[in-house]
Design a protein around this motif. Sequence first.
Motif, short mmCIF file in Angstrom:
data_model
loop_
_atom_site.label_atom_id
_atom_site.label_comp_id
_atom_site.label_asym_id
_atom_site.label_seq_id
_atom_site.Cartn_x
_atom_site.Cartn_y
_atom_site.Cartn_z
N LYS A 68 0.83 -1.20 0.00
CA LYS A 68 0.00 0.00 0.00
C LYS A 68 0.87 1.25 0.00
CE LYS A 68 -4.16 -1.85 2.17
NZ LYS A 68 -5.14 -1.70 3.29
N LEU A 69 0.37 2.26 -0.67
CA LEU A 69 1.08 3.54 -0.77
C LEU A 69 0.78 4.40 0.44
CD1 LEU A 69 0.10 4.18 -4.48
CD2 LEU A 69 2.43 3.71 -3.69
N PRO A 70 1.72 5.27 0.84
CA PRO A 70 1.44 6.22 1.93
C PRO A 70 0.20 7.05 1.59
CG PRO A 70 3.78 6.20 1.42
CD PRO A 70 3.12 5.37 0.37
N GLY A 71 -0.56 7.43 2.62
CA GLY A 71 -1.81 8.13 2.41
C GLY A 71 -1.65 9.53 1.86
N LEU A 72 -2.78 10.10 1.43
CA LEU A 72 -2.79 11.45 0.87
C LEU A 72 -2.63 12.49 1.96
CD1 LEU A 72 -5.71 11.10 -1.68
CD2 LEU A 72 -3.29 11.32 -2.21
N LEU A 73 -2.04 13.62 1.58
CA LEU A 73 -1.91 14.75 2.50
C LEU A 73 -3.27 15.40 2.73
CD1 LEU A 73 1.36 16.47 1.27
CD2 LEU A 73 0.98 15.46 3.51
N PRO A 74 -3.54 15.89 3.93
CA PRO A 74 -4.80 16.60 4.18
C PRO A 74 -4.74 18.01 3.62
CG PRO A 74 -3.46 16.58 6.16
CD PRO A 74 -2.71 15.75 5.16
N GLY A 75 -5.88 18.73 3.71
CA GLY A 75 -5.94 20.13 3.26
C GLY A 75 -4.99 20.98 4.08
N PRO A 76 -4.47 22.06 3.50
CA PRO A 76 -4.91 22.67 2.23
C PRO A 76 -4.27 22.07 0.99
CG PRO A 76 -3.23 24.04 3.21
CD PRO A 76 -3.47 22.90 4.18
N TRP A 77 -3.50 20.97 1.16
CA TRP A 77 -2.83 20.39 0.00
C TRP A 77 -3.83 19.73 -0.94
CZ3 TRP A 77 1.84 21.93 -0.89
CH2 TRP A 77 2.69 22.27 0.17
N LEU A 78 -3.63 19.92 -2.26
CA LEU A 78 -4.44 19.29 -3.28
C LEU A 78 -3.52 18.50 -4.21
CD1 LEU A 78 -6.89 22.19 -4.24
CD2 LEU A 78 -7.40 20.17 -2.85
N LEU A 79 -3.85 17.23 -4.45
CA LEU A 79 -3.04 16.39 -5.32
C LEU A 79 -3.32 16.72 -6.79
CD1 LEU A 79 -1.08 14.02 -5.69
CD2 LEU A 79 -3.07 12.49 -5.68
N ASP A 80 -2.26 17.05 -7.51
CA ASP A 80 -2.37 17.31 -8.95
C ASP A 80 -2.20 15.97 -9.67
OD1 ASP A 80 -2.27 18.10 -11.54
OD2 ASP A 80 -0.75 19.66 -11.25
#
Length: 452
Positions: free
Chosen positions: A384-396
């Motif tokens: 499994k990949l490390p989780g997504l960053l929370p806001g205010p970050w937005l994944l491009d």
Amino acid sequence: MRLQIELQGASSHFRFDVPGPLEPRLEPVWKEAANPPEVVEIREVWEIPGARLVASDGTPATFWREWTAFLSRLRVRGQGFPLWVRLIRDPAGAAETVWTLGPPTHERFRIEQLSAGTDELAPTATWNVLAPVTLVVSAVQRFADPNGIVGWDQETASRHDPGGLHVLEWRTHITTREGTSAVEKARRFGRIDITPFGGSYTYDTNGAEGVEVVATDADETNRRVPTSCAVVSRIKQWGVHVGTTAPGLSPTEVGYSTRTRVEKDERSTTYRATARGPGALRWVEGRNPGGPIDTAEVFHEEAIRYAEGTWVVKEQSPPQPDAPEGIRWQIQTQISGGHADFDFEPVVGGFEPVLFEGALLPWRLAVTLKGQRRGGEGKPEELKLPGLLPGPWLLDRKASSEKEPFVSQFGADAESHLWAREASLVYWSPRRPTASPLQQINQAQPVESYYL
């Protein structure tokens, strides 16, 4: 005689009696793009059948002298050609000028046709003391708007190239009154304002004014001021942030790519940036990834304003995990942006470069992930990949990518294979981060995929 036509002469004017009809017509030209449509110019045409040129003293000798002088007036090229014609009421009495074709209200005066015949009322006098003619003359009256523009016809084209990147083009045809340069108006009003489109657009028509202009009625030999021109302005979107752009001061084309290669325990990342146009070298040098660099090469072709930069960064992969279920991630983060954009423009004459200040840039975070696990079947749920960053970050997601698990090193059997998985992520944030992105990644809930 109630009406008389007077045509401009060199020393004295030529006068024609109008015993018959006067047939004027007006041909308006409309600006269809306006609502309601607007009249931008009117072409006025006078047709006078049966006008008489009569000898001033009634003798044949004077008639032929005046008729020859009249024809000679028409056979002159340049400023000697007649510039106006006017209609006179009651020439023997009040001699009032009631209608004029010519300066200052009209331009482009022309004699469209001149033909002669026989006067049916005085056949014996025809070509003796008078000549009946059919005279057709015309002139144009143009109406400029507050910007000095008469005609404005525009087409806009919005399309996307195979990569999904936006291209916007304006095609405009501009006309002006005589003496007002249509080229200057085209350079001023025919350019697309790139500011609202953001920092990923550049001018494809990248001259000093951001337009391409074709004067359709030019006469450079005689230094005439053109009054009709076609202008094209075109901007193009790129998949990377270019920065503050202006016509003639920023690159026309840009490119940016990364290539990652893994061999045994070494990971090699090659960064490549290219640019063509004004400021190409400066833009390429600004794409330097920073930090320890193993190999760097910058190429600059000054003659065609082309620059290319290549940087290679080598890293050692983390030690192989021994536990069958153990997963070890190597995470690297690189942050940029968040400050006002600026650019320097060199100035000739020994002066200091001019500073151009731009808008605040968004925060950009580049994350490189590489994980390894020994044993298993190489399924996404096993790495499994490390989780997504929370806001205010937005994944491009357009700029990011991930790989499915692959065999990094073959073992003695299927259970001892070393599986690896990699991802390259790009995040954007409109404001300054308040926590360490690396810590947030380590604390986030792992996921099987960022896309599926």
